[in-house]
Design an enzyme around this catalytic site. Structure first.
Site, PDB file in Angstrom:
ATOM      1  N   LYS A 181       5.148   1.073 -13.803  1.00  0.00           N
ATOM      2  CA  LYS A 181       5.309  -0.248 -13.168  1.00  0.00           C
ATOM      3  C   LYS A 181       4.180  -0.469 -12.165  1.00  0.00           C
ATOM      4  O   LYS A 181       3.540  -1.523 -12.141  1.00  0.00           O
ATOM      5  CB  LYS A 181       6.639  -0.328 -12.456  1.00  0.00           C
ATOM      6  CG  LYS A 181       6.748  -1.459 -11.441  1.00  0.00           C
ATOM      7  CD  LYS A 181       8.067  -1.519 -10.724  1.00  0.00           C
ATOM      8  CE  LYS A 181       8.154  -0.698  -9.487  1.00  0.00           C
ATOM      9  NZ  LYS A 181       7.546  -1.288  -8.279  1.00  0.00           N
ATOM     10  N   ASN A 182       3.898   0.536 -11.340  1.00  0.00           N
ATOM     11  CA  ASN A 182       2.945   0.341 -10.245  1.00  0.00           C
ATOM     12  C   ASN A 182       1.486   0.413 -10.684  1.00  0.00           C
ATOM     13  O   ASN A 182       0.581   0.223  -9.874  1.00  0.00           O
ATOM     14  CB  ASN A 182       3.230   1.318  -9.105  1.00  0.00           C
ATOM     15  CG  ASN A 182       4.518   0.957  -8.377  1.00  0.00           C
ATOM     16  OD1 ASN A 182       5.068  -0.132  -8.593  1.00  0.00           O
ATOM     17  ND2 ASN A 182       5.014   1.862  -7.564  1.00  0.00           N
ATOM     18  N   ARG A 194       7.313  -7.805  -3.322  1.00  0.00           N
ATOM     19  CA  ARG A 194       6.203  -7.727  -2.357  1.00  0.00           C
ATOM     20  C   ARG A 194       4.862  -7.587  -3.057  1.00  0.00           C
ATOM     21  O   ARG A 194       3.840  -7.999  -2.533  1.00  0.00           O
ATOM     22  CB  ARG A 194       6.337  -6.483  -1.485  1.00  0.00           C
ATOM     23  CG  ARG A 194       7.461  -6.289  -0.697  1.00  0.00           C
ATOM     24  CD  ARG A 194       7.374  -4.990   0.053  1.00  0.00           C
ATOM     25  NE  ARG A 194       6.047  -4.419   0.191  1.00  0.00           N
ATOM     26  CZ  ARG A 194       5.022  -4.933   0.835  1.00  0.00           C
ATOM     27  NH1 ARG A 194       5.134  -6.068   1.357  1.00  0.00           N
ATOM     28  NH2 ARG A 194       3.870  -4.325   0.919  1.00  0.00           N
ATOM     29  N   CYS A 218      11.389  -5.268   3.844  1.00  0.00           N
ATOM     30  CA  CYS A 218      12.434  -4.997   2.859  1.00  0.00           C
ATOM     31  C   CYS A 218      13.244  -3.832   3.427  1.00  0.00           C
ATOM     32  O   CYS A 218      13.029  -3.386   4.538  1.00  0.00           O
ATOM     33  CB  CYS A 218      11.821  -4.660   1.510  1.00  0.00           C
ATOM     34  SG  CYS A 218      10.850  -3.179   1.560  1.00  0.00           S
ATOM     35  N   ARG A 252       6.694  -3.288   5.998  1.00  0.00           N
ATOM     36  CA  ARG A 252       5.736  -3.534   4.903  1.00  0.00           C
ATOM     37  C   ARG A 252       4.666  -4.567   5.302  1.00  0.00           C
ATOM     38  O   ARG A 252       4.480  -5.583   4.649  1.00  0.00           O
ATOM     39  CB  ARG A 252       6.476  -3.992   3.643  1.00  0.00           C
ATOM     40  CG  ARG A 252       7.666  -3.172   3.244  1.00  0.00           C
ATOM     41  CD  ARG A 252       7.362  -1.756   2.821  1.00  0.00           C
ATOM     42  NE  ARG A 252       6.577  -1.640   1.621  1.00  0.00           N
ATOM     43  CZ  ARG A 252       7.060  -1.703   0.384  1.00  0.00           C
ATOM     44  NH1 ARG A 252       8.322  -1.946   0.210  1.00  0.00           N
ATOM     45  NH2 ARG A 252       6.259  -1.559  -0.649  1.00  0.00           N
ATOM     46  N   PRO A 253       3.934  -4.384   6.400  1.00  0.00           N
ATOM     47  CA  PRO A 253       2.894  -5.348   6.777  1.00  0.00           C
ATOM     48  C   PRO A 253       1.732  -5.348   5.775  1.00  0.00           C
ATOM     49  O   PRO A 253       1.607  -4.425   4.962  1.00  0.00           O
ATOM     50  CB  PRO A 253       2.420  -4.827   8.133  1.00  0.00           C
ATOM     51  CG  PRO A 253       2.725  -3.368   8.092  1.00  0.00           C
ATOM     52  CD  PRO A 253       3.986  -3.223   7.287  1.00  0.00           C
ATOM     53  N   ASP A 312       8.376   7.710  -3.374  1.00  0.00           N
ATOM     54  CA  ASP A 312       9.253   7.057  -4.350  1.00  0.00           C
ATOM     55  C   ASP A 312      10.173   8.042  -5.063  1.00  0.00           C
ATOM     56  O   ASP A 312      11.030   7.623  -5.839  1.00  0.00           O
ATOM     57  CB  ASP A 312       8.428   6.286  -5.399  1.00  0.00           C
ATOM     58  CG  ASP A 312       7.732   5.090  -4.775  1.00  0.00           C
ATOM     59  OD1 ASP A 312       6.855   4.504  -5.419  1.00  0.00           O
ATOM     60  OD2 ASP A 312       8.059   4.761  -3.612  1.00  0.00           O
ATOM     61  N   ILE A 345       5.965   8.137   5.040  1.00  0.00           N
ATOM     62  CA  ILE A 345       5.300   6.894   4.627  1.00  0.00           C
ATOM     63  C   ILE A 345       5.997   5.657   5.171  1.00  0.00           C
ATOM     64  O   ILE A 345       5.392   4.793   5.796  1.00  0.00           O
ATOM     65  CB  ILE A 345       5.221   6.794   3.068  1.00  0.00           C
ATOM     66  CG1 ILE A 345       4.527   8.014   2.484  1.00  0.00           C
ATOM     67  CG2 ILE A 345       4.548   5.490   2.649  1.00  0.00           C
ATOM     68  CD1 ILE A 345       3.038   8.095   2.756  1.00  0.00           C
ATOM     69  N   ARG A 352      14.505  -3.287 -11.704  1.00  0.00           N
ATOM     70  CA  ARG A 352      13.168  -3.691 -11.240  1.00  0.00           C
ATOM     71  C   ARG A 352      12.115  -2.695 -11.692  1.00  0.00           C
ATOM     72  O   ARG A 352      10.963  -3.063 -11.916  1.00  0.00           O
ATOM     73  CB  ARG A 352      13.136  -3.786  -9.712  1.00  0.00           C
ATOM     74  CG  ARG A 352      13.900  -4.941  -9.127  1.00  0.00           C
ATOM     75  CD  ARG A 352      13.615  -5.094  -7.661  1.00  0.00           C
ATOM     76  NE  ARG A 352      12.181  -5.134  -7.426  1.00  0.00           N
ATOM     77  CZ  ARG A 352      11.636  -5.099  -6.215  1.00  0.00           C
ATOM     78  NH1 ARG A 352      12.395  -5.013  -5.144  1.00  0.00           N
ATOM     79  NH2 ARG A 352      10.326  -5.152  -6.069  1.00  0.00           N
TER      80      ARG A 352
HETATM   81  C1  EPZ Z   1       2.968   0.988  -3.022  1.00  0.00           C
HETATM   82  O1  EPZ Z   1       3.489   0.096  -2.058  1.00  0.00           O
HETATM   83  C2  EPZ Z   1       4.024   1.087  -4.101  1.00  0.00           C
HETATM   84  N1  EPZ Z   1       4.233  -0.228  -4.705  1.00  0.00           N
HETATM   85  C3  EPZ Z   1       5.321   1.606  -3.490  1.00  0.00           C
HETATM   86  O2  EPZ Z   1       6.286   1.730  -4.541  1.00  0.00           O
HETATM   87  C4  EPZ Z   1       5.051   2.981  -2.894  1.00  0.00           C
HETATM   88  O3  EPZ Z   1       6.222   3.456  -2.269  1.00  0.00           O
HETATM   89  C5  EPZ Z   1       3.920   2.905  -1.872  1.00  0.00           C
HETATM   90  O4  EPZ Z   1       2.742   2.280  -2.445  1.00  0.00           O
HETATM   91  C6  EPZ Z   1       3.538   4.298  -1.399  1.00  0.00           C
HETATM   92  O5  EPZ Z   1       2.544   4.272  -0.465  1.00  0.00           O
HETATM   93  C7  EPZ Z   1       3.325  -0.672  -5.620  1.00  0.00           C
HETATM   94  O6  EPZ Z   1       2.352  -0.006  -5.942  1.00  0.00           O
HETATM   95  C8  EPZ Z   1       3.609  -2.016  -6.221  1.00  0.00           C
HETATM   96  P1  EPZ Z   1       1.362   1.074   1.068  1.00  0.00           P
HETATM   97  P2  EPZ Z   1       2.522  -0.531  -0.925  1.00  0.00           P
HETATM   98  O7  EPZ Z   1       0.512  -0.101   1.360  1.00  0.00           O
HETATM   99  O8  EPZ Z   1       1.155  -0.621  -1.418  1.00  0.00           O
HETATM  100  C9  EPZ Z   1       1.640   0.799   5.797  1.00  0.00           C
HETATM  101  C10 EPZ Z   1       8.330   1.347  -5.626  1.00  0.00           C
HETATM  102  O9  EPZ Z   1       9.477   1.766  -5.425  1.00  0.00           O
HETATM  103  N2  EPZ Z   1       0.762  -0.375   5.653  1.00  0.00           N
HETATM  104  O10 EPZ Z   1       0.779   2.251   0.370  1.00  0.00           O
HETATM  105  O11 EPZ Z   1       3.184  -1.757  -0.404  1.00  0.00           O
HETATM  106  C11 EPZ Z   1       3.025   0.557   5.188  1.00  0.00           C
HETATM  107  O12 EPZ Z   1       3.868  -0.065   6.130  1.00  0.00           O
HETATM  108  C12 EPZ Z   1       7.462   0.904  -4.456  1.00  0.00           C
HETATM  109  O13 EPZ Z   1       7.795   1.254  -6.777  1.00  0.00           O
HETATM  110  C13 EPZ Z   1       0.332  -1.053   6.808  1.00  0.00           C
HETATM  111  O14 EPZ Z   1       0.682  -0.687   7.934  1.00  0.00           O
HETATM  112  O15 EPZ Z   1       2.606   0.599   0.188  1.00  0.00           O
HETATM  113  C14 EPZ Z   1       3.473   1.948   4.835  1.00  0.00           C
HETATM  114  O16 EPZ Z   1       4.015   2.549   5.993  1.00  0.00           O
HETATM  115  C15 EPZ Z   1       8.206   1.044  -3.142  1.00  0.00           C
HETATM  116  N3  EPZ Z   1      -0.474  -2.153   6.661  1.00  0.00           N
HETATM  117  C16 EPZ Z   1       2.183   2.673   4.462  1.00  0.00           C
HETATM  118  O17 EPZ Z   1       1.115   1.879   5.023  1.00  0.00           O
HETATM  119  C17 EPZ Z   1      -0.896  -2.591   5.430  1.00  0.00           C
HETATM  120  O18 EPZ Z   1      -1.647  -3.580   5.355  1.00  0.00           O
HETATM  121  C18 EPZ Z   1       1.944   2.798   2.964  1.00  0.00           C
HETATM  122  O19 EPZ Z   1       2.101   1.507   2.408  1.00  0.00           O
HETATM  123  C19 EPZ Z   1      -0.440  -1.896   4.281  1.00  0.00           C
HETATM  124  C20 EPZ Z   1       0.370  -0.786   4.419  1.00  0.00           C
END
Ligand code: EPZ
Length: 419
Positions: free
Chosen positions: A22-23, A93, A117, A122-123, A305, A327, A397
């Site tokens: 999916k991702n 998102r 969420c 999730r910023p 995940d 994370i 999902r």
């Molecule tokens: C991706 O989410 C995945 N989703 C998530 O899978 C996965 O858990 C996550 O990466 C792991 O890091 C997809 O790929 C569609 P991040 P993403 O940006 O990109 C912080 C699932 O179940 N952050 O890597 O949204 C954030 O808050 C989903 O399939 C900022 O602060 O996650 C988090 O603490 C859930 N500012 C950390 O970084 C930003 O601009 C990692 O988030 C972006 C992120």
């Protein structure tokens, strides 16, 4: 809303195929916005998030044709509406992944803020800051990100933290920017490298994807390509835990053992038998498992995940284990539901202490987010008696017909159609 009814204590055995990731599919589908030519994406998993993404791309103006299960043709010839509206983004998102490509291709984008969420705030500040550094004029107001830009320009940018979709958004934006972009502290997840493989097939000039430093030489236009999505390592990990929990003997086909190094190591450390072959993993489960402490982290560390799923396994261990979630700030929602089944889990900040040898009993449960829902299905597989799980649309999902795959392995699990 559909529900699952699970009857526990059945040993799983047999072989099932793993679906496309999916991702990896979500960013690859959004990459179609970078060209007016046709993209053919294979092995796309028919899950809710993919359907939401295709609906969003059609809203923007992309011609979408699903030719057979898992095969999608996309053509972003005329992008009438470079916008991702709230009612679509609020359900997923990852819609933020249209921001970079729309800006790079059309010079404008209006994307609803994803909002938090259940697992965290999730910023998307990294995405916005980096695109501003590439010359985009971005306003964030009324719950929307409104971005405008003449041609984006290459930049050297250090991500303040590892972000998977942040890396993917900037990677796509940089392919059409003027000049060279160097991104530091990039996410190294396999899904990022898979997206880069597609972009290079479209004519992008990318070096280093899959490492923390990525170099992109902007080009004037990208062209059509065909691409096959990698297998879903999180689906695979979920089924490995299901086999471990039931002391089963399960073989996963069409998967990528090389994407699951840390997960397989941890399963072996808690006593599971693992055999890896080309594109296959066989697990011979051992109950009860040994307790193993674990911390989630950016790839190649243990994936967040799979944290909830691993927690279920540790409720059955021969001792106490500590799970640390590094994370997301709020990713222990599943602990309360597991406690209702008899698990002994205490939470302190980012740490969960899980006492083993818990006899779980079937209960009525509520799913909250995608991976927590999968964890409740696993708990139902090992619990005494019957478990009813409500709001299984969360599971749909990210998992392709999970109940069919588990039933094929002998699980007693049925979907009760909701009203
Ligand atoms: C991706 O989410 C995945 N989703 C998530 O899978 C996965 O858990 C996550 O990466 C792991 O890091 C997809 O790929 C569609 P991040 P993403 O940006 O990109 C912080 C699932 O179940 N952050 O890597 O949204 C954030 O808050 C989903 O399939 C900022 O602060 O996650 C988090 O603490 C859930 N500012 C950390 O970084 C930003 O601009 C990692 O988030 C972006 C992120």
């Amino acid at each position: 809303m559909d529900r699952f009814r699970v009857t526990g204590r059945v040993r799983l055995a047999g072989s099932i195929p793993i679906s496309g990731a999916k991702n990896a599919a979500l960013p690859s589908l959004c990459a179609c916005l970078l060209t007016g030519e046709k993209l053919q994406i294979e092995n796309v998993p028919p899950v809710r998030d993919v359907r939401t993404t295709l609906r969003l791309l059609q809203y923007i103006g992309v011609d979408v044709e699903e030719t057979a299960e898992g095969s999608v043709l996309l053509k972003a010839a005329g992008l009438e509406k470079p916008e991702a509206p709230y009612d679509l983004v609020k359900t997923m998102r990852a819609s933020v992944l249209v921001l970079g490509p729309l800006l790079a291709r059309t010079g404008r984008a209006r994307v609803s803020l994803p909002g938090g969420c259940t697992i965290g705030a999730r910023p998307i500040d990294f995405h916005i800051e980096a695109l501003r550094r590439m010359g985009a004029r971005i306003e964030v107001e009324h719950g929307y990100v409104t971005a405008k830009s003449s041609r984006l320009r290459g930049v050297e940018y250090h991500f303040p933290g590892r972000s998977v979709t942040g890396t993917e958004n900037l990677l796509m934006a940089a392919t059409l920017a003027a000049g060279t972009t160097v991104l530091h502290n990039c996410a190294t997840e396999p899904e990022v490298a898979d997206l880069a493989r597609l972009l290079r097939a479209m004519g992008a000039k990318i070096e280093g994807a899959g490492t923390t430093t990525i170099h992109v030489e902007g080009v004037d236009a990208l062209h059509s390509a065909a691409h096959r999505i990698i297998p879903d390592r999180i689906e695979a990990g979920t089924f490995l835990v299901a086999a471990a929990l039931t002391g089963g003997d399960v073989t996963l086909r069409e998967c990528a053992p090389e994407h699951l190094g840390t997960v397989l190591d941890l399963l072996e450390r808690c006593g599971q038998g693992i055999e890896k072959n080309d594109g296959e993993i066989r697990i011979i489960g051992k109950v009860p498992p040994a307790p193993v402490d674990m911390a989630t982290g950016p790839y190649p560390e243990f994936p967040t995940d799979l944290q909830a799923q691993f927690m279920v396994l540790m409720t059955q261990a021969t001792g106490t284990s500590v799970i640390r979630e590094t994370i997301f700030e709020n990713r222990f929602q599943h602990a309360a539901e597991l406690r209702r089944m008899g698990a002994s889990i205490s939470l302190s900040g980012r740490n969960a202490t899980v006492k083993g040898a818990s006899r779980l009993s079937g209960a009525c449960l509520m799913a909250t987010d995608l991976r927590a829902s999968a964890c409740l299905v696993l708990a139902g597989l090992v619990a005494e008696g019957e478990t009813i799980i409500d709001r299984v649309y969360h599971v749909d999902r990210g998992y392709v017909r999970i109940e069919e795959k588990l039933r094929k392995l002998g699980a007693r699990l049925e979907r009760i159609q909701g009203s």
